[in-house]
Motif scaffolding. Structure first.
Motif, PDB file in Angstrom:
ATOM      1  N   GLU A  58       0.834  -1.204   0.000  1.00 18.57           N
ATOM      2  CA  GLU A  58       0.000   0.000   0.000  1.00 18.57           C
ATOM      3  C   GLU A  58       0.869   1.255   0.000  1.00 18.57           C
ATOM      4  O   GLU A  58       0.578   2.227  -0.704  1.00 18.57           O
ATOM      5  CB  GLU A  58      -0.928  -0.002   1.215  1.00 18.57           C
ATOM      6  N   LEU A  59       1.944   1.246   0.789  1.00 15.92           N
ATOM      7  CA  LEU A  59       2.851   2.387   0.833  1.00 15.92           C
ATOM      8  C   LEU A  59       3.512   2.600  -0.524  1.00 15.92           C
ATOM      9  O   LEU A  59       3.608   3.735  -1.011  1.00 15.92           O
ATOM     10  CB  LEU A  59       3.910   2.174   1.907  1.00 15.92           C
ATOM     11  N   LYS A  60       3.931   1.507  -1.140  1.00 18.83           N
ATOM     12  CA  LYS A  60       4.558   1.595  -2.460  1.00 18.83           C
ATOM     13  C   LYS A  60       3.561   2.130  -3.490  1.00 18.83           C
ATOM     14  O   LYS A  60       3.904   2.987  -4.317  1.00 18.83           O
ATOM     15  CB  LYS A  60       5.043   0.203  -2.881  1.00 18.83           C
ATOM     16  N   ASP A  61       2.320   1.648  -3.417  1.00 21.13           N
ATOM     17  CA  ASP A  61       1.284   2.141  -4.332  1.00 21.13           C
ATOM     18  C   ASP A  61       1.032   3.632  -4.133  1.00 21.13           C
ATOM     19  O   ASP A  61       0.879   4.392  -5.101  1.00 21.13           O
ATOM     20  CB  ASP A  61      -0.028   1.366  -4.144  1.00 21.13           C
ATOM     21  N   LYS A  62       1.005   4.075  -2.874  1.00 22.27           N
ATOM     22  CA  LYS A  62       0.801   5.496  -2.579  1.00 22.27           C
ATOM     23  C   LYS A  62       1.942   6.333  -3.147  1.00 22.27           C
ATOM     24  O   LYS A  62       1.719   7.394  -3.720  1.00 22.27           O
ATOM     25  CB  LYS A  62       0.713   5.734  -1.070  1.00 22.27           C
ATOM     26  N   GLU A  63       3.166   5.836  -2.977  1.00 26.73           N
ATOM     27  CA  GLU A  63       4.321   6.569  -3.495  1.00 26.73           C
ATOM     28  C   GLU A  63       4.249   6.677  -5.019  1.00 26.73           C
ATOM     29  O   GLU A  63       4.546   7.733  -5.581  1.00 26.73           O
ATOM     30  CB  GLU A  63       5.616   5.867  -3.075  1.00 26.73           C
ATOM     31  N   GLN A  64       3.849   5.591  -5.673  1.00 23.33           N
ATOM     32  CA  GLN A  64       3.716   5.622  -7.130  1.00 23.33           C
ATOM     33  C   GLN A  64       2.636   6.611  -7.548  1.00 23.33           C
ATOM     34  O   GLN A  64       2.806   7.357  -8.517  1.00 23.33           O
ATOM     35  CB  GLN A  64       3.387   4.225  -7.667  1.00 23.33           C
ATOM     36  N   LEU A  65       1.532   6.632  -6.817  1.00 23.61           N
ATOM     37  CA  LEU A  65       0.451   7.560  -7.120  1.00 23.61           C
ATOM     38  C   LEU A  65       0.924   9.003  -6.957  1.00 23.61           C
ATOM     39  O   LEU A  65       0.669   9.852  -7.818  1.00 23.61           O
ATOM     40  CB  LEU A  65      -0.745   7.288  -6.208  1.00 23.61           C
ATOM     41  N   HIS A  66       1.646   9.277  -5.874  1.00 27.05           N
ATOM     42  CA  HIS A  66       2.173  10.629  -5.651  1.00 27.05           C
ATOM     43  C   HIS A  66       3.157  11.014  -6.749  1.00 27.05           C
ATOM     44  O   HIS A  66       3.146  12.162  -7.224  1.00 27.05           O
ATOM     45  CB  HIS A  66       2.861  10.735  -4.285  1.00 27.05           C
ATOM     46  N   GLU A  67       3.986  10.072  -7.160  1.00 25.35           N
ATOM     47  CA  GLU A  67       4.953  10.362  -8.223  1.00 25.35           C
ATOM     48  C   GLU A  67       4.226  10.678  -9.527  1.00 25.35           C
ATOM     49  O   GLU A  67       4.595  11.604 -10.246  1.00 25.35           O
ATOM     50  CB  GLU A  67       5.904   9.171  -8.420  1.00 25.35           C
ATOM     51  N   GLU A  69       1.235  11.937  -9.780  1.00 23.83           N
ATOM     52  CA  GLU A  69       0.633  13.269  -9.593  1.00 23.83           C
ATOM     53  C   GLU A  69       1.675  14.369  -9.796  1.00 23.83           C
ATOM     54  O   GLU A  69       1.408  15.366 -10.444  1.00 23.83           O
ATOM     55  CB  GLU A  69       0.007  13.384  -8.207  1.00 23.83           C
ATOM     56  N   ARG A  70       2.866  14.178  -9.231  1.00 26.43           N
ATOM     57  CA  ARG A  70       3.929  15.173  -9.398  1.00 26.43           C
ATOM     58  C   ARG A  70       4.300  15.312 -10.871  1.00 26.43           C
ATOM     59  O   ARG A  70       4.509  16.423 -11.363  1.00 26.43           O
ATOM     60  CB  ARG A  70       5.156  14.786  -8.568  1.00 26.43           C
ATOM     61  N   THR A  71       4.371  14.176 -11.570  1.00 26.06           N
ATOM     62  CA  THR A  71       4.701  14.220 -12.996  1.00 26.06           C
ATOM     63  C   THR A  71       3.630  14.976 -13.764  1.00 26.06           C
ATOM     64  O   THR A  71       3.935  15.818 -14.612  1.00 26.06           O
ATOM     65  CB  THR A  71       4.827  12.779 -13.554  1.00 26.06           C
ATOM     66  N   ARG A  72       2.361  14.706 -13.452  1.00 28.69           N
ATOM     67  CA  ARG A  72       1.255  15.417 -14.116  1.00 28.69           C
ATOM     68  C   ARG A  72       1.327  16.913 -13.840  1.00 28.69           C
ATOM     69  O   ARG A  72       1.117  17.732 -14.741  1.00 28.69           O
ATOM     70  CB  ARG A  72      -0.090  14.865 -13.636  1.00 28.69           C
ATOM     71  N   GLU A  73       1.613  17.276 -12.584  1.00 31.46           N
ATOM     72  CA  GLU A  73       1.705  18.693 -12.229  1.00 31.46           C
ATOM     73  C   GLU A  73       2.839  19.365 -13.004  1.00 31.46           C
ATOM     74  O   GLU A  73       2.678  20.479 -13.493  1.00 31.46           O
ATOM     75  CB  GLU A  73       1.925  18.857 -10.718  1.00 31.46           C
ATOM     76  N   ARG A  74       3.983  18.683 -13.111  1.00 27.16           N
ATOM     77  CA  ARG A  74       5.099  19.253 -13.866  1.00 27.16           C
ATOM     78  C   ARG A  74       4.716  19.441 -15.331  1.00 27.16           C
ATOM     79  O   ARG A  74       5.028  20.467 -15.932  1.00 27.16           O
ATOM     80  CB  ARG A  74       6.328  18.345 -13.763  1.00 27.16           C
ATOM     81  N   GLU A  75       4.027  18.455 -15.899  1.00 23.60           N
ATOM     82  CA  GLU A  75       3.599  18.558 -17.300  1.00 23.60           C
ATOM     83  C   GLU A  75       2.605  19.704 -17.475  1.00 23.60           C
ATOM     84  O   GLU A  75       2.681  20.460 -18.447  1.00 23.60           O
ATOM     85  CB  GLU A  75       2.989  17.236 -17.772  1.00 23.60           C
ATOM     86  N   ARG A  76       1.677  19.843 -16.538  1.00 22.36           N
ATOM     87  CA  ARG A  76       0.703  20.946 -16.612  1.00 22.36           C
ATOM     88  C   ARG A  76       1.409  22.296 -16.536  1.00 22.36           C
ATOM     89  O   ARG A  76       1.086  23.215 -17.279  1.00 22.36           O
ATOM     90  CB  ARG A  76      -0.319  20.836 -15.482  1.00 22.36           C
ATOM     91  N   ALA A  77       2.356  22.399 -15.628  1.00 19.31           N
ATOM     92  CA  ALA A  77       3.091  23.655 -15.477  1.00 19.31           C
ATOM     93  C   ALA A  77       3.871  23.962 -16.749  1.00 19.31           C
ATOM     94  O   ALA A  77       3.886  25.107 -17.219  1.00 19.31           O
ATOM     95  CB  ALA A  77       4.032  23.572 -14.274  1.00 19.31           C
ATOM     96  N   ARG A  78       4.494  22.950 -17.318  1.00 20.21           N
ATOM     97  CA  ARG A  78       5.251  23.145 -18.554  1.00 20.21           C
ATOM     98  C   ARG A  78       4.314  23.578 -19.688  1.00 20.21           C
ATOM     99  O   ARG A  78       4.617  24.511 -20.431  1.00 20.21           O
ATOM    100  CB  ARG A  78       5.960  21.836 -18.925  1.00 20.21           C
ATOM    101  N   GLU A  79       3.158  22.923 -19.814  1.00 18.36           N
ATOM    102  CA  GLU A  79       2.187  23.299 -20.843  1.00 18.36           C
ATOM    103  C   GLU A  79       1.676  24.715 -20.616  1.00 18.36           C
ATOM    104  O   GLU A  79       1.512  25.497 -21.555  1.00 18.36           O
ATOM    105  CB  GLU A  79       1.022  22.312 -20.851  1.00 18.36           C
ATOM    106  N   HIS A  80       1.447  25.067 -19.359  1.00 24.77           N
ATOM    107  CA  HIS A  80       0.963  26.402 -19.023  1.00 24.77           C
ATOM    108  C   HIS A  80       1.999  27.462 -19.399  1.00 24.77           C
ATOM    109  O   HIS A  80       1.655  28.508 -19.971  1.00 24.77           O
ATOM    110  CB  HIS A  80       0.641  26.463 -17.531  1.00 24.77           C
ATOM    111  N   MET A  81       3.254  27.185 -19.097  1.00 29.52           N
ATOM    112  CA  MET A  81       4.316  28.130 -19.436  1.00 29.52           C
ATOM    113  C   MET A  81       4.438  28.278 -20.952  1.00 29.52           C
ATOM    114  O   MET A  81       4.623  29.376 -21.459  1.00 29.52           O
ATOM    115  CB  MET A  81       5.655  27.670 -18.856  1.00 29.52           C
ATOM    116  N   GLN A  82       4.310  27.180 -21.668  1.00 36.78           N
ATOM    117  CA  GLN A  82       4.408  27.250 -23.125  1.00 36.78           C
ATOM    118  C   GLN A  82       3.218  27.994 -23.712  1.00 36.78           C
ATOM    119  O   GLN A  82       3.354  28.706 -24.696  1.00 36.78           O
ATOM    120  CB  GLN A  82       4.496  25.850 -23.737  1.00 36.78           C
ATOM    121  N   ALA A  83       2.046  27.849 -23.100  1.00 33.64           N
ATOM    122  CA  ALA A  83       0.859  28.527 -23.596  1.00 33.64           C
ATOM    123  C   ALA A  83       0.964  30.036 -23.355  1.00 33.64           C
ATOM    124  O   ALA A  83       0.520  30.839 -24.176  1.00 33.64           O
ATOM    125  CB  ALA A  83      -0.390  27.983 -22.920  1.00 33.64           C
ATOM    126  N   GLU A  84       1.556  30.455 -22.244  1.00 32.62           N
ATOM    127  CA  GLU A  84       1.690  31.871 -21.931  1.00 32.62           C
ATOM    128  C   GLU A  84       2.685  32.560 -22.857  1.00 32.62           C
ATOM    129  O   GLU A  84       2.448  33.652 -23.327  1.00 32.62           O
ATOM    130  CB  GLU A  84       2.135  32.055 -20.481  1.00 32.62           C
TER     131      GLU A  84
END
Length: 102
Positions: A58-67, A69-84
């Motif tokens: 369960e801990l390993k699954d949570k860590e993978q889920l958090h990772e 999420e972090r990857t998605r957030e980084r991609e969103r931020a990168r897309e947002h910066m490129q859009a601006e």
């Protein structure tokens, strides 16, 4: 005399027999109780291992889920910066630079 000897022997056998049976029965009870305790301990150990393994998974699954999420957030931020501020193609940069230098 013979009858007294027979009675004595029968009396001794009668007195000793129940004690021997009780001793054997109590030893068997102790063995059975010990075996039950061993079995219970093995079951508890197995349950503990399963619980520990489950918690680890369960801990390993949570860590993978958090990772993820972090990857998605980084991609969103990168897309947002490129859009601006979209990156200009190389040929536009060169043309502006040449025009600005004249």
């Amino acid at each position: 005399m013979k009858s007294q000897a027979i009675i004595c022997v029968a009396l001794v056998v009668a007195m000793v027999s129940p004690v021997g049976f009780v001793t054997i029965a109590s030893a068997q009870d102790r063995d059975r109780d010990r075996d039950q305790l061993k079995t219970q301990q093995q079951i508890q150990d197995k349950d503990k291992r399963q619980t520990k393994d489950q918690l680890h998974k369960e801990l390993k699954d949570k860590e993978q889920l958090h990772e993820r999420e972090r990857t998605r957030e980084r991609e969103r931020a990168r897309e947002h910066m490129q859009a601006e501020r979209p990156e200009k193609p190389q040929h536009e940069r060169v043309e502006r630079g040449e025009r600005g230098g004249r």
